[in-house]
Design an enzyme around this catalytic site. Structure first.
Site, PDB file in Angstrom:
ATOM      1  CB  SER B 128      -1.157  -0.081   1.204  1.00 22.15           C
ATOM      2  OG  SER B 128      -1.767   1.025   0.742  1.00 22.15           O
ATOM      3  CG  ASP B 230      -7.186  -3.531  -3.074  1.00 16.91           C
ATOM      4  OD1 ASP B 230      -7.415  -2.799  -2.325  1.00 16.91           O
ATOM      5  OD2 ASP B 230      -5.537  -3.824  -3.170  1.00 16.91           O
ATOM      6  CG  HIS B 259      -5.235  -3.076   0.598  1.00 14.03           C
ATOM      7  ND1 HIS B 259      -4.598  -2.408  -0.647  1.00 14.03           N
ATOM      8  CD2 HIS B 259      -4.725  -1.767   1.522  1.00 14.03           C
ATOM      9  CE1 HIS B 259      -3.958  -1.455  -0.486  1.00 14.03           C
ATOM     10  NE2 HIS B 259      -3.872  -1.289   0.471  1.00 14.03           N
TER      11      HIS B 259
END
Lengths: 550, 451, 522
Positions: B128, B230, B259
């Site tokens: 991320s 996600d 995610h």
């Protein structure tokens, strides 16, 4: 008493009271169990209710369910409870099919209730090696490359188990694509030997062997390409049998080496193995290599004894084993002689070339059989900009080391310039081995040998040395090269207290006589009590295993 | 888990109800928050291993906990590993409120320099926002050997959305709601803050604005791991990234994860792929370094081709950046007598081990569509040689008069009648396929011809 | 091996065909003095079985994508092949038709990766094929040796998506496995072919043979027949073969001929300018009319053949072989001879080449049996043949509506003058469209042939009403003949036979000129 009882199989002293406390036995014999005398599970232990529940061997369960003495649902619930209690630790299963199993059990119960024949395996829980296709149920070969794949069809043997009333309870862990002798090459982690958690259960059908040894399933199916049923059976102290090549359909068995692979049963006792063998054997038009003849009836001959049978002890294979294992084989030979068999030593020098031929031929077939895992139609795909790179990336990420190794070895043996020196030569050596067996079987009805050169070894001890690992198949491979039947019967323990398997080899289609011998060996096998010196060692091992996080 | 809110709940709220009631959510978040110094599990990691280094970066509002299994794999494989706790994370949400992108960038930079000081090659792995930071570092440091990006946050959110956040902030609301850890696996959760500080998030977006302009400066191979589903970062961000990178990207889809994929079902795939990638990219010892193998690629097609090495070679061709140049010119590092670079166009010297050479292994690996790292290649060559050596005993047998056996039992003429059987249900078959279009199986561009 | 060598066994039949056809074998195409082309063809023929080679999925062209698939032809883990006996029978028929020896055979795996191949190996016959060593006799009397004709499975179909639809430009590809596992027989010829015309004739004849055996529908446009050509050139008189190139993507007889010509020319040019022909695979591009080298990745092909362990050897019994062959009709060469004989050829008598071409066409179209039956019933051979290769051939799909009996009637009506040729064609067209008896159809159409005096009257009327044109006709202006015939046709509403009108005109012309001739003579 589902949960704790399983511990008796592990030799855990605290739990060893439990079996005797379990009053529900279906056979008078079973109530005589002395709870403190159990060194390990396996054929003695299972016969003596070591797994703790009321439902013991397959024959007993099938008889009880058919007669309505107890329901298939009860049987399955009991086994599912055992799995729930202990498989987190052993990892015998990749997939437990609880709901399917209970539904199947209910169907069996309905048949019984309506007076119909539920089949010879009525209500018997059967575990399947995870290389047997089950429609809609993940079938992985313990490989990342097939993780999550749900076949759109059932293997022929799966269908036959169901048709015989058997209840499929789950899919068992294995060496990745059946390549290994310890179940350590599974992409999902190893299975532990239920008798000693520091040791391997053998392989490649280690999950199936462990499932039967731990009482998770009364019966299991495995596949045997170079010993993958017999060797783990020996190491877990259960019966394991490889049929004549072509006797059992390979349709739906995910191929490792097509001219060697055979599906066969695991059971706690030879007669149970015979029952499952009879259910799955016989011609299948979907397998071109399936023999077009009815399956032989083995059950009817189980009690025939060995009087006047000619038994040859293969000296080269006995010599290949450790001293304790070799001693058990000689004791087994003596036992057969005592029972009236004509026992002699036989030398088959060609056996010593089996390993060489096998480790070229089987990987060669495997390299081709495993080509289809290319990321296009099913299974894992690692994306890449071109099809070639995608396939290479997928295979490189999806296969484990041992699989890659064998694909490399097999591709090499078949590649231009090496074919004659390796593959073609090995095929001719295979002919010589067949000839050598033919000669031996002119003199003998069956042959006797160790199943594995050693008892179960410790986890991690051979995984980095492929050749050493391959050598543990030295006694089982000859039968695969010849396509002959062979089976492993538990026979006492080694110096380390772990079970020893004695192997009975027979010529093609001679399953009946092979089972005859197996039953005599089983009935005469040294009891745990008679090997008290070693018996005491086992709980210590087991105890360690129990307490050590793995 | 702010971004999930962006694409999930908040968007919905804005859409359906106009202005969301942030105050209530903040209150709720505050109630759930328990003050403590360092949340257990969020400890940073610093491990001295071999010459290969891996910098591991967690995401916004997350902690090293989300990356620990991956970092551990690198530790186990004898890498030197740095996994910093990024400023403002792992303690209390208030601590994150004053933090800005520059703070995390500096922390990542510091950790990288620490690692680079004790290793020879470093790759950076990030989840991320950790992926954003990894890209930032690689754009700034062309010597970085590779990037592993797991659902990286790259595409800056639209201005309109930022306007709303600014307005919310102006109204006195400092923290937006978060929705629990975005993980498919029901038994696992991510250690993260229960909300997302708005000012910090806005500064992250600005960091992305800058990063996007610099993406073309990245010169190292990239392994991109993308979840199909996600709820935090839109899946399209991976495409966005691939469009802007000038280096080849190996993209692996994670079919079963959301995610926070590092803790999800596909963690194993991520770890294996990342480890193989790291080993490939940081190769320093025996065998050809990826750099040299890349050079060989252009001269001699018969040498080892791994997806990464091939891409490194392609990168070298298309990107004339410092990093790429280094990849092609750095001398082969071999031990002992075999030192010195292999001249381009010449096969690597066959490390004859028994009966099979690495050369042959490379050829066979290509036939079998396997890409083996140098380490694997060397290991396999030795192991296969041992097996082949054992098999040499067969040479003693006279087989001149012996026919080969292909089938253990003599069976012939097994055939079936020419009668149709039902086909499989197409949906059931296609449902198992990795990718399908127009009822057919989708495959990327095919270079070679069929037969 | 040369055409002569391979033709040894065929000399009898080949010689006869040559004698009947009235021509020699097709020679080298001109324009390349000093050079000789050497061509061998590999023809892949999809067998007309109900099901695939190793599974019960339907073998059918044009189904919805991926609807004719099962675990076996999709190569799903655990699946196993079982051989289709009908495919073996058809392969044996092909072998018999090509005069091959049928042998015990085994299947091998040919290992290579390609997305259209579900198992990433192809099951094929390698060094022990079912048919070896035969020949195919061409209509021109030449004979082409057959190396082998073996069984193998087809691959799936890949569609390249992106600009141009070609591999090089494609963005991605889509695979449909309906065709995967369809039985193929690959027929490999000796390099006995010397020109594009002969290559075309070989494939045309092979196609006719395959259709005649019932093994194939012969539809090249559906990919039922696919041709690869191995082409090399050498200086005339050289014994050694030149380096050959394999040309793929030849989807019609026309592209085969054009590609062969292009490739011969290209190689000759390379050699004449001192270059070396690279052994490679080349792709025929129909749009550019060129062959181009396939820029395939440098990868030594190493197929790692080994015997397919999932299948067992095929050892056809004598009985089975003779049963299979007994079910076969005569092959085109034999049928051509039979038809030619019915037209009067044989015993050293050659047919007129134009007539022989009609014989070849009739056999090619499978109309020879109809023609022969009609002749047997009494039809005039030439008229029957002519109607078959013209009118019937134009509407070949409807031929089943035509019985030999009604066809004979029609031919005889025409021959006897009861119907004019024009009327006969109209009636035949109607018979093909809806069946029925020619006499009845002719009545319905109001066709009654003119009695000869009616015809003479009609011609006389036209001459009288068109003195100008008649004068020109008598003066030898041939252009006016058609006009006069047209006028007669108009007057008789098409009932007059054109030829009869011409004959009457000429009769009248002879009469009108006879006295003068006498005068001149005297």
């Amino acid at each position: 008493m589902p949960a704790g009882g399983a511990g008796a199989g592990n030799g855990d002293r605290e739990d060893r009271e439990d079996p005797a406390m379990s009053p529900t036995v279906t056979d008078g014999k079973l109530s005589e169990v002395a709870s403190g005398d159990l060194p390990f599970a396996g054929e003695h232990a299972s016969r003596q209710n070591a797994t703790g529940g009321p439902f013991q061997t397959a024959t007993e369960i099938a008889a009880g369910v058919s007669k309505g003495e107890f329901s298939a649902r009860e049987v399955i619930e009991e086994h599912l409870a055992r799995i729930a209690a202990r498989d987190g630790e052993l990892h015998a299963f990749n997939e437990v099919m609880s709901r399917d199993a209970l539904d199947a059990a209910d169907r069996v119960d309905r048949l019984v209730a309506s007076g119909e024949d539920p089949g010879p395996l009525a209500g018997v829980p059967v575990a399947l090696k995870d290389n047997l296709c089950t429609r809609g149920v993940p079938t992985t070969c313990s490989s990342r490359i097939l993780a999550g794949w749900r076949p759109p069809y059932d293997a022929t043997v799966v269908r036959r188990v169901r048709e015989a009333g058997g209840v499929i309870i789950g899919k068992t862990n294995m060496d990745e694509f059946a390549m290994g002798s310890s179940t350590e090459t599974s992409a999902f982690g190893p299975t532990l030997n239920p008798l000693d958690n520091n040791r391997v259960p053998g392989g490649s059908s280690g999950g199936s062997a462990a499932a039967v040894a731990a009482g998770f399933a009364s019966l299991a199916l495995g596949s045997d390409t170079g010993g993958s049923i017999r060797q783990p059976a020996a190491m877990c102290g259960v019966v394991g049998m490889k049929p004549t090549y072509g006797m059992v359909s390979r349709y739906g068995l995910i191929a490792f080496a097509s001219s060697f692979d055979q599906v066969g049963p695991f059971a706690q006792r030879a007669r149970d193995a015979a029952m499952l063998f009879e259910a799955i054997a016989g011609h299948d038009e979907a397998d071109s290599t399936s023999l077009d003849r009815p399956a032989p009836s083995v059950s009817s001959l189980l009690g025939a004894g060995v009087s006047k049978l000619r038994v040859g002890v293969v000296s080269e294979l006995v010599d290949a084993a450790s001293a304790d294992v070799a001693s058990r084989v000689r004791e087994a030979a003596n036992l057969l002689a005592t029972a009236g068999a004509l026992v002699d030593e036989v030398s088959i020098p060609m056996c010593t070339y089996s390993l060489s031929a096998y480790y070229l031929l089987a990987p060669a077939e495997a390299s081709s059989n495993l080509a289809r895992y290319d990321g296009v139609r099913y299974g894992l795909r690692v994306e890449a900009p071109t099809a070639e790179k995608m396939t290479t990336a997928t295979r490189s990420a999806g296969f484990g080391d041992e699989v890659k190794r064998r694909i490399m070895l097999g591709s090499y043996a078949l590649s231009a310039g090496y074919y004659d020196a390796y593959y073609a030569r090995a095929q001719r050596v295979r002919t010589l081995i067949l000839d050598a067996f033919d000669t031996a079987y002119k003199r003998f009805d069956v042959l006797l040998a160790p199943t594995s050169p050693t008892t179960a070894f410790e986890i991690g001890s051979k995984i980095d040395d492929p050749l050493a690992m391959y050598l543990s198949d030295v006694c089982t491979i000859p039968s695969n090269l010849a396509g002959h039947p062979a089976m492993s019967v538990p026979f006492g323990v080694g110096d380390d207290g772990m079970p020893v398997g004695v192997q009975v080899l027979a010529p093609a289609l001679a399953e009946p006589v092979m089972f005859q011998v197996a039953v005599v060996l089983e009935d005469g096998a040294p009891t745990a009590k008679s090997r008290g010196a070693t018996a005491s060692v086992v709980p210590a091992h087991a105890g360690q295993g129990e307490g050590t996080p793995v | 888990m702010f971004l999930r809110a962006q694409h999930g709940r908040i968007c919905t709220h804005l859409h359906l109800y106009g202005t969301p009631d942030f105050s209530r959510l903040t209150e709720e978040a505050n109630i759930r928050w328990v003050a403590q110094s360092l949340l257990p599990g969020s400890e940073p990691l610093s491990h001295r291993g071999g010459d290969g280094g891996v910098l591991v970066l967690h995401g916004f509002t997350g902690t090293p906990q989300s990356m620990r299994p991956l970092a551990q794999r690198f530790v186990d494989a004898s890498f030197s590993v740095e996994m910093p706790l990024l400023p403002g994370h792992g303690t209390r949400i208030e601590d994150l409120v004053p933090m800005r992108f520059s703070d995390w960038r500096k922390a990542a930079e510091d950790a990288y320099l620490r690692l680079a000081g004790v290793t020879k090659r470093v790759i950076v792995a990030g989840l991320s926002m950790g992926g954003s930071l990894a890209c930032r570092l690689a754009a700034d440091h062309p010597e970085i050997a590779g990037l592993v990006l797991i659902n990286p946050f790259i595409e800056p959110p639209a201005d309109g959305f930022r306007e709303i956040l600014r307005a919310t902030l102006a109204s006195g609301m400092e923290i937006a709601p978060a929705v629990g850890s975005d993980i498919a696996k029901p038994t696992v959760s991510e250690l993260s803050y229960p909300g997302s500080p708005l000012a910090a998030a806005l500064s992250l977006f600005e960091g992305l604005d800058d990063l996007v302009d610099d993406l073309d400066r990245i010169a190292c191979p990239v392994l991109l791991l993308s979840s199909r589903e996600d709820h935090v970062v839109p899946v399209s961000t991976g495409d966005f990234l691939m469009e802007r990178l000038r280096v080849p990207v190996t993209r692996t889809w994670l079919e079963h994860s959301f995610h926070v994929a590092t803790l999800d079902y596909d963690a194993g795939i991520i770890e294996s792929a990342a480890l193989a990638f790291a080993q490939e990219m940081t190769k320093m010892t025996k065998g050809a370094a990826p750099a040299v193998r890349g050079a060989e690629m252009s001269g001699d097609a018969s040498t080892a081709v791994t997806a990464q090495a091939a891409e490194a070679a392609e990168a070298a061709e298309v990107v004339a950046s410092a990093g790429a140049a280094r990849l092609t010119t750095e001398p082969d590092v071999r031990d002992g007598s075999d030192a010195g670079p292999s001249p381009a166009g010449e096969r690597p010297r066959g490390l004859a081990t028994g009966t099979i050479t690495i050369d042959e292994d490379t050829h066979v690996a290509r036939l079998a569509r396997l890409s083996l790292s140098d380490m694997e290649l060397e290991q396999f060559t030795g192991q296969l040689a041992a097996v082949l050596e054992h098999a040499a005993d067969m040479a003693r047998l006279d087989i001149s008069a012996t026919a080969p056996t292909s089938h253990p039992l003599p069976v012939q003429n097994v055939m079936r009648d020419d009668e149709p059987r039902p086909a499989l249900e197409r949906d059931e078959v296609l449902g198992q396929a990795p990718r399908v279009e127009d009822y057919r199986f989708w495959v990327p561009r095919i270079l070679a011809e069929g037969q | 091996m040369s055409a002569n060598g391979a033709g040894g066994a065929a000399d009898g039949a080949g010689g006869l065909a040559a004698a009947i056809s009235g021509r020699g074998a097709v020679g080298h195409s001109g324009g390349m003095p000093g050079w000789e082309a050497v061509i061998g063809l590999e023809v892949h023929c999809e067998l007309s079985t109900e099901t695939k080679l190793f599974c019960g999925c339907r073998n059918r062209f044009g189904d919805e994508p991926n609807t004719s698939i099962c675990p076996v032809c999709l190569g799903l883990p655990g699946s196993l092949p079982v051989l289709n006996s009908r495919a073996v029978e058809l392969a044996m028929r092909i072998g018999a038709a090509l005069h091959c020896e049928v042998r015990p055979s085994v299947f091998h795996r040919k290992n290579y990766f390609y997305p259209d191949m579900p198992k990433d190996y192809q099951i094929s016959q390698y060094d022990e094929p079912i048919n070896v060593g035969g020949y195919l006799e061409l209509p021109d009397g030449a004979s082409v040796g057959i190396v082998r004709a073996h069984l193998e499975e087809d691959t799936g179909k890949t569609t390249h998506v992106g600009e141009g639809g070609r591999i090089a430009e494609a963005e991605y590809s889509l695979v449909d496995y309906n065709r995967a596992g369809v039985p193929l027989v690959e027929i490999v010829s000796e390099p006995d072919i010397r020109s594009s015309a002969q290559a075309r004739m070989y494939v045309g004849e092979l196609r006719a043979v395959l259709i005649a055996t019932g093994a194939s529908d012969g539809r090249m446009e559906e990919g039922s027949l696919r041709v690869d050509a191995n082409i090399s050139v050498r200086r005339s008189g050289d014994q050694e073969l030149g380096t050959r190139c394999e040309v793929k993507n030849l989807n019609s007889l026309r592209s085969l001929a054009r590609a062969v010509d292009f490739e011969i020319e290209r190689q000759r040019h390379v050699l004449e300018s001192g270059g070396i022909v690279a052994q490679e695979t080349r792709h025929w591009n129909e749009a550019t009319s060129k062959t181009t080298s396939l820029r395939s990745k440098e990868e030594a092909f190493d197929y790692r053949y080994f015997q397919e362990p999932d299948l067992v050897p095929v050892i056809p019994s004598e009985q089975w072989q003779s049963d299979v062959i007994a079910g076969m009709g005569p092959m085109p060469a034999e049928r051509r001879i039979r038809l030619a004989r019915a037209l009067g050829a044989g015993d050293g008598e050659a047919l007129d080449p134009a007539l022989y071409d009609q014989v070849v066409t009739a056999v090619e179209l499978g109309l020879d049996v109809l023609v022969l039956d009609a002749i047997q019933l009494g039809a005039d051979p030439k008229t029957a043949l002519s109607r078959s290769v013209n009118e019937i051939a134009a509407n070949i799909a409807s031929v089943s509506r035509l019985s030999a009996v009604s066809f004979e009637r029609l031919v005889t009506l025409e021959r006897s003058g009861k119907l004019s040729a024009t009327q006969a064609k109209a009636v035949l067209s109607e018979m093909l469209a809806r069946g029925g008896d020619p006499v009845q159809i002719a009545q319905e159409k109001g066709f009654e042939a003119l009695e000869s005096d009616q015809l003479a009257d009609a011609v006389k009327d036209v001459i009288d009403s068109r003195p100008e044109e008649w004068k020109r006709f008598t003066a030898g202006d041939e252009k006016v003949v058609q006009f006069l015939v047209g006028q007669v046709m108009k007057a008789t509403r098409g009932k007059a036979d054109g030829k009869a009108v011409v004959a009457e005109l000429e009769r009248l012309l002879a009469i009108s000129q006879a006295p003068r001739a006498e005068v001149q003579q005297s």
